[in-house]
Design a protein around this motif. Structure first.
Motif, PDB file in Angstrom:
ATOM      1  N   GLY A 153       0.291  -6.815 -14.943  1.00 58.18           N
ATOM      2  CA  GLY A 153       0.126  -6.221 -13.617  1.00 58.18           C
ATOM      3  C   GLY A 153      -1.255  -5.684 -13.336  1.00 58.18           C
ATOM      4  N   ASN A 154      -2.217  -5.929 -14.232  1.00 55.96           N
ATOM      5  CA  ASN A 154      -3.575  -5.415 -14.040  1.00 55.96           C
ATOM      6  C   ASN A 154      -4.581  -6.412 -14.590  1.00 55.96           C
ATOM      7  OD1 ASN A 154      -5.608  -2.682 -15.258  1.00 55.96           O
ATOM      8  ND2 ASN A 154      -5.551  -3.506 -13.193  1.00 55.96           N
ATOM      9  N   SER A 203      -8.250  -5.340 -13.579  1.00 54.91           N
ATOM     10  CA  SER A 203      -8.113  -6.631 -12.896  1.00 54.91           C
ATOM     11  C   SER A 203      -8.898  -7.739 -13.588  1.00 54.91           C
ATOM     12  CB  SER A 203      -8.534  -6.527 -11.417  1.00 54.91           C
ATOM     13  OG  SER A 203      -9.937  -6.367 -11.286  1.00 54.91           O
ATOM     14  N   ASN A 214      -2.658 -11.286 -11.697  1.00 51.31           N
ATOM     15  CA  ASN A 214      -1.646 -10.409 -11.105  1.00 51.31           C
ATOM     16  C   ASN A 214      -2.127  -8.976 -11.241  1.00 51.31           C
ATOM     17  OD1 ASN A 214       0.520  -8.832 -10.411  1.00 51.31           O
ATOM     18  ND2 ASN A 214       1.972  -9.755 -11.825  1.00 51.31           N
ATOM     19  N   ASN A 215      -2.495  -8.388 -10.108  1.00 58.01           N
ATOM     20  CA  ASN A 215      -3.054  -7.032 -10.148  1.00 58.01           C
ATOM     21  C   ASN A 215      -2.185  -6.050  -9.360  1.00 58.01           C
ATOM     22  OD1 ASN A 215      -5.092  -5.330 -11.155  1.00 58.01           O
ATOM     23  ND2 ASN A 215      -6.255  -5.441  -9.256  1.00 58.01           N
ATOM     24  N   GLU A 216      -0.890  -6.285  -9.356  1.00 57.92           N
ATOM     25  CA  GLU A 216       0.026  -5.503  -8.523  1.00 57.92           C
ATOM     26  C   GLU A 216       0.158  -4.049  -8.959  1.00 57.92           C
ATOM     27  OE1 GLU A 216       3.698  -7.602  -8.780  1.00 57.92           O
ATOM     28  OE2 GLU A 216       4.149  -6.925 -10.824  1.00 57.92           O
TER      29      GLU A 216
END
Length: 242
Positions: free
Chosen positions: A96-97, A69, A101-103
């Motif tokens: 995504g990390n 993150s 955006n840490n989905e």
């Protein structure tokens, strides 16, 4: 190449993963003779020369993989220093990390995407800077979860907390690792690092509550086939984010 007669060139890239249909940004710093100036990049000011011509010569390529993150930009002092001393440095923001955006945090996809996208970054850099890169001198610096990324790229087999082995894409072009407080727990099961046979500089923080000093170093030292290739450095009074 040991010299500090360079300024830092800077270029922003957007790399496409055709297979997954996604893209991710990469900040590249590299040696140049063009005068650098204070330049705003995200929330930070960096002394760089944007889109300058790369200096003549051939240089090692270094990737920097950020933590869970996190942000690739927080390693700017390392990347600009390396560029001034004759290295091309590529810092992907992991899809995504990251801080925006840490989905994908805690997902198997994240374990797979990180090393894959580092390899795609190498592909792109070799194509763009073909005359300038020493292909036998490609390495990766990984901090925290970036240390996981580096070990996976070097041939490690990660495991989930539930005991499932995860298939990841290694990259034989990587020739050396610098691990800073690495997330080694993903390689705890015996045999996980059997294929990691590269020179490693392992830097452990004395007061690290996330990747504890002895536990982290023991996992790596006991798992790799040749622990003599590891240089272990304990940073006194340091924490995980030092």
């Amino acid at each position: 190449m040991e010299t500090n007669n360079f300024f830092t060139g800077s270029r922003q890239l957007e790399i496409l993963d055709d297979k997954l249909g996604i893209s991710f940004p990469v900040l590249v710093h590299y040696p140049t003779h063009a005068q650098s100036i204070p330049t705003q990049t995200g929330p930070y000011t960096m002394d760089v020369s944007v889109d300058a011509e790369i200096a003549a010569g051939k240089f090692p390529l270094i990737l920097i993989s950020h933590g869970n993150s996190g942000s690739h930009l927080i390693y700017r002092t390392i990347s600009t220093y390396l560029a001034q001393h004759g290295y091309i440095v590529a810092m992907p923001e992991h899809y995504g990390n990251n801080r925006r955006n840490n989905e994908l945090a805690q997902s198997i996809e994240n374990l797979q995407y990180r090393p894959r996208h580092c390899s795609l970054t190498v592909d792109h850099l070799i194509q763009e800077y073909t005359p300038s890169i020493i292909r036998e001198k490609i390495g990766i610096i990984g901090h925290s979860f970036g240390g996981y990324t580096a070990l996976a790229l070097a041939g490690g087999t990660p495991w989930t907390q539930s005991g499932i082995a995860v298939e990841v894409q290694s990259d034989s072009r990587i020739k050396a690792l610098i691990l800073m407080a690495p997330a080694a727990a993903y390689f705890y099961p015996e045999g996980s690092l059997n294929r990691v046979n590269l020179p490693i500089l392992l830097m452990i923080a004395q007061h690290d509550q996330f990747t504890p000093e002895k536990w982290t170093s023991d996992i790596i030292l006991k798992q790799v086939p040749d622990p003599a290739k590891i240089i272990l450095r304990t940073i006194e009074n340091a924490g995980h984010f030092s």
